[in-house]
Design an enzyme around this catalytic site. Structure first.
Site, mmCIF file in Angstrom:
data_model
loop_
_atom_site.group_PDB
_atom_site.id
_atom_site.type_symbol
_atom_site.label_atom_id
_atom_site.label_comp_id
_atom_site.label_asym_id
_atom_site.label_seq_id
_atom_site.Cartn_x
_atom_site.Cartn_y
_atom_site.Cartn_z
ATOM 1 N N GLY A 14 0.818 -1.217 0.000
ATOM 2 C CA GLY A 14 0.000 0.000 0.000
ATOM 3 C C GLY A 14 0.848 1.261 0.000
ATOM 4 O O GLY A 14 0.550 2.218 0.709
ATOM 5 N N SER A 16 1.331 3.310 -2.536
ATOM 6 C CA SER A 16 0.967 4.319 -3.541
ATOM 7 C C SER A 16 0.475 5.608 -2.913
ATOM 8 O O SER A 16 0.637 6.689 -3.479
ATOM 9 C CB SER A 16 -0.121 3.751 -4.470
ATOM 10 N N ARG A 17 -0.144 5.503 -1.738
ATOM 11 C CA ARG A 17 -0.804 6.679 -1.151
ATOM 12 C C ARG A 17 -0.641 6.666 0.367
ATOM 13 O O ARG A 17 -0.239 5.663 0.957
ATOM 14 C CB ARG A 17 -2.310 6.645 -1.450
ATOM 15 N N VAL A 66 -3.408 -7.632 -2.337
ATOM 16 C CA VAL A 66 -2.909 -8.410 -1.191
ATOM 17 C C VAL A 66 -3.935 -9.393 -0.642
ATOM 18 O O VAL A 66 -3.606 -10.218 0.201
ATOM 19 C CB VAL A 66 -2.395 -7.512 -0.037
ATOM 20 N N ASN A 92 1.073 -2.642 5.324
ATOM 21 C CA ASN A 92 0.312 -1.400 5.519
ATOM 22 C C ASN A 92 -1.000 -1.370 4.732
ATOM 23 O O ASN A 92 -1.934 -0.684 5.142
ATOM 24 C CB ASN A 92 1.209 -0.219 5.109
ATOM 25 N N TYR A 158 -13.643 -3.970 10.018
ATOM 26 C CA TYR A 158 -12.377 -3.229 10.136
ATOM 27 C C TYR A 158 -11.768 -3.428 11.521
ATOM 28 O O TYR A 158 -10.583 -3.758 11.646
ATOM 29 C CB TYR A 158 -12.620 -1.740 9.870
ATOM 30 N N ALA A 160 -12.333 -5.771 13.687
ATOM 31 C CA ALA A 160 -11.928 -7.178 13.869
ATOM 32 C C ALA A 160 -10.620 -7.447 13.139
ATOM 33 O O ALA A 160 -9.731 -8.130 13.658
ATOM 34 C CB ALA A 160 -13.027 -8.103 13.363
ATOM 35 N N LYS A 162 -8.209 -5.389 12.480
ATOM 36 C CA LYS A 162 -7.067 -4.730 13.117
ATOM 37 C C LYS A 162 -6.717 -5.393 14.445
ATOM 38 O O LYS A 162 -5.541 -5.472 14.819
ATOM 39 C CB LYS A 162 -7.359 -3.237 13.296
HETATM 40 P P1 NAP Z 1 -5.257 5.028 2.085
HETATM 41 O O1 NAP Z 1 -4.729 6.393 1.918
HETATM 42 O O2 NAP Z 1 -6.666 4.728 1.683
HETATM 43 O O3 NAP Z 1 -4.264 4.019 1.325
HETATM 44 C C1 NAP Z 1 -4.535 2.656 1.326
HETATM 45 C C2 NAP Z 1 -3.410 1.928 0.638
HETATM 46 O O4 NAP Z 1 -3.718 0.518 0.648
HETATM 47 C C3 NAP Z 1 -3.247 2.342 -0.812
HETATM 48 O O5 NAP Z 1 -1.888 2.381 -1.149
HETATM 49 C C4 NAP Z 1 -3.953 1.215 -1.566
HETATM 50 O O6 NAP Z 1 -3.399 0.968 -2.851
HETATM 51 C C5 NAP Z 1 -3.642 0.022 -0.678
HETATM 52 N N1 NAP Z 1 -4.628 -1.051 -0.919
HETATM 53 C C6 NAP Z 1 -5.966 -1.008 -0.735
HETATM 54 N N2 NAP Z 1 -6.513 -2.177 -1.099
HETATM 55 C C7 NAP Z 1 -5.492 -2.958 -1.538
HETATM 56 C C8 NAP Z 1 -5.414 -4.270 -2.052
HETATM 57 N N3 NAP Z 1 -6.509 -5.047 -2.213
HETATM 58 N N4 NAP Z 1 -4.200 -4.772 -2.392
HETATM 59 C C9 NAP Z 1 -3.093 -4.012 -2.253
HETATM 60 N N5 NAP Z 1 -3.089 -2.761 -1.782
HETATM 61 C C10 NAP Z 1 -4.291 -2.246 -1.431
HETATM 62 O O7 NAP Z 1 -5.162 4.544 3.590
HETATM 63 P P2 NAP Z 1 -4.181 4.986 4.763
HETATM 64 O O8 NAP Z 1 -4.931 5.892 5.640
HETATM 65 O O9 NAP Z 1 -2.862 5.381 4.227
HETATM 66 O O10 NAP Z 1 -4.065 3.590 5.534
HETATM 67 C C11 NAP Z 1 -2.886 2.806 5.530
HETATM 68 C C12 NAP Z 1 -2.997 1.806 6.672
HETATM 69 O O11 NAP Z 1 -3.136 2.513 7.908
HETATM 70 C C13 NAP Z 1 -4.228 0.904 6.568
HETATM 71 O O12 NAP Z 1 -3.910 -0.387 6.995
HETATM 72 C C14 NAP Z 1 -5.201 1.552 7.551
HETATM 73 O O13 NAP Z 1 -6.140 0.627 8.035
HETATM 74 C C15 NAP Z 1 -4.257 2.039 8.619
HETATM 75 N N6 NAP Z 1 -4.819 3.107 9.447
HETATM 76 C C16 NAP Z 1 -5.191 4.288 8.900
HETATM 77 C C17 NAP Z 1 -5.730 5.269 9.711
HETATM 78 C C18 NAP Z 1 -6.178 6.606 9.179
HETATM 79 O O14 NAP Z 1 -6.829 7.357 9.914
HETATM 80 N N7 NAP Z 1 -5.856 6.970 7.968
HETATM 81 C C19 NAP Z 1 -5.877 5.038 11.082
HETATM 82 C C20 NAP Z 1 -5.478 3.812 11.601
HETATM 83 C C21 NAP Z 1 -4.946 2.848 10.769
HETATM 84 P P3 NAP Z 1 -4.133 1.498 -4.201
HETATM 85 O O15 NAP Z 1 -4.603 2.884 -3.945
HETATM 86 O O16 NAP Z 1 -3.063 1.393 -5.226
HETATM 87 O O17 NAP Z 1 -5.277 0.565 -4.450
#
Ligand code: NAP
Length: 251
Positions: A14, A16-17, A66, A92, A158, A160, A162
């Site tokens: 993950g 990319s973003r 993934v 991630n 979600y 569950a 985590k």
């Molecule tokens: P995000 O900006 O939505 O980015 C999600 C990333 O996961 C993207 O790079 C996306 O790739 C990748 N992804 C999604 N589905 C995928 C799949 N099926 N196979 C491979 N890659 C996949 O989210 P984020 O906020 O950065 O979150 C990153 C991590 O932190 C996650 O595990 C999230 O649960 C955790 N987290 C986030 C927060 C928050 O508030 N943001 C809080 C707690 C935990 P593509 O775009 O290329 O599909």
């Protein structure tokens, strides 16, 4: 590249973003060579890779879903081929799908569990398999969430997933000690697409989450802890989940 992670070969899913992108940058800034996975966001992935190149980091983007076993195997193999091995893996990639329990179909539940929990299991298993075969060590860093502890209405799958990542982290830490150190980072709300930054102001989100530090986090604040856990100073830490959450959960 010089830096505390010079010579380290790292895979970030993950990348990319959002948080994954920031982790890839932080590892590269400390000298690591980085391969990262993405799924749907090819343009963002290419932009991340180009930015890493701009910073003089060796970097590669690999497309993989993934939630699929074959694609996770290809992702790990591809990273090993590109990097010449694997020392650090950051699980991630994740999705969030808010939905009341009573409207949640099995397919909805399975999709979130499939990406978040099965994805971490698959990439972790394939990476650890290679590390064990090499007879060396390694670091696994799983991205969990404060919601694993807090729970959140309309987020059954979600939360569950985590909580499962936390349990898997402790299990792998026990199973592969002392060679492979396995830890997790549990972010609180972080300003990424996942949080829908365009929908709510910082103030509203901080209020809603009741964060003692009165703001949401930045991706680089999560990345800094992941980079520390990947680095040479984190040698007596395993099986832990680090809350990087502005105080939303106090362990
Ligand atoms: P995000 O900006 O939505 O980015 C999600 C990333 O996961 C993207 O790079 C996306 O790739 C990748 N992804 C999604 N589905 C995928 C799949 N099926 N196979 C491979 N890659 C996949 O989210 P984020 O906020 O950065 O979150 C990153 C991590 O932190 C996650 O595990 C999230 O649960 C955790 N987290 C986030 C927060 C928050 O508030 N943001 C809080 C707690 C935990 P593509 O775009 O290329 O599909």
């Amino acid at each position: 590249m010089s830096g505390s992670l010079a010579g380290v070969r790292a895979l970030v899913t993950g990348g990319s973003r959002g948080i994954g992108r920031a982790i890839a940058m932080a590892l590269a800034d400390d000298g690591a060579r980085v391969a990262f996975g993405y799924h749907g966001s090819r343009e963002e992935a290419e932009a991340t890779r180009d930015e890493l190149w701009t910073r003089d980091a060796a970097a590669a983007a690999i497309e993989a879903d993934v939630s699929r076993e074959d694609e996770c195997k290809a992702l790990v193999t591809g990273a090993i081929d590109v990097l010449g091995g694997l020392d650090v893996v950051v699980n991630n990639a994740g999705i969030l799908h808010e939905q009341p329990l009573l409207d949640t179909e099995v397919a909805d539940f399975d999709r979130v569990i499939g990406v978040n929990l099965r994805g971490t299991f698959l990439v972790g298993r394939e990476s650890i398999r290679w590390m064990v075969e090499q007879g060396g060590g390694g670091r696994i860093i799983n991205i969990a969430s404060d919601l694993a502890y807090l729970g959140r209405a309309r987020n059954t799958a979600y939360c569950a997933s985590k909580a499962g990542i936390g349990a898997m982290t402790r299990t792998w830490a026990l199973e592969f000690a002392p060679d492979i150190l396995v830890n997790a980072v549990g972010p609180g709300p972080v300003d990424t697409d996942m949080l829908g930054a365009d929908v709510m102001s910082d103030e509203q989100r901080a209020q809603e989450s009741d964060i003692p530090l009165r703001r949401i986090g930045r991706p680089d604040e999560i990345a800094a802890v992941a980079a520390f856990l990947a680095g040479p100073k984190a040698t007596f830490i395993t099986g832990q989940t680090f809350g990087v959450n502005g105080g939303s959960v106090m362990y």
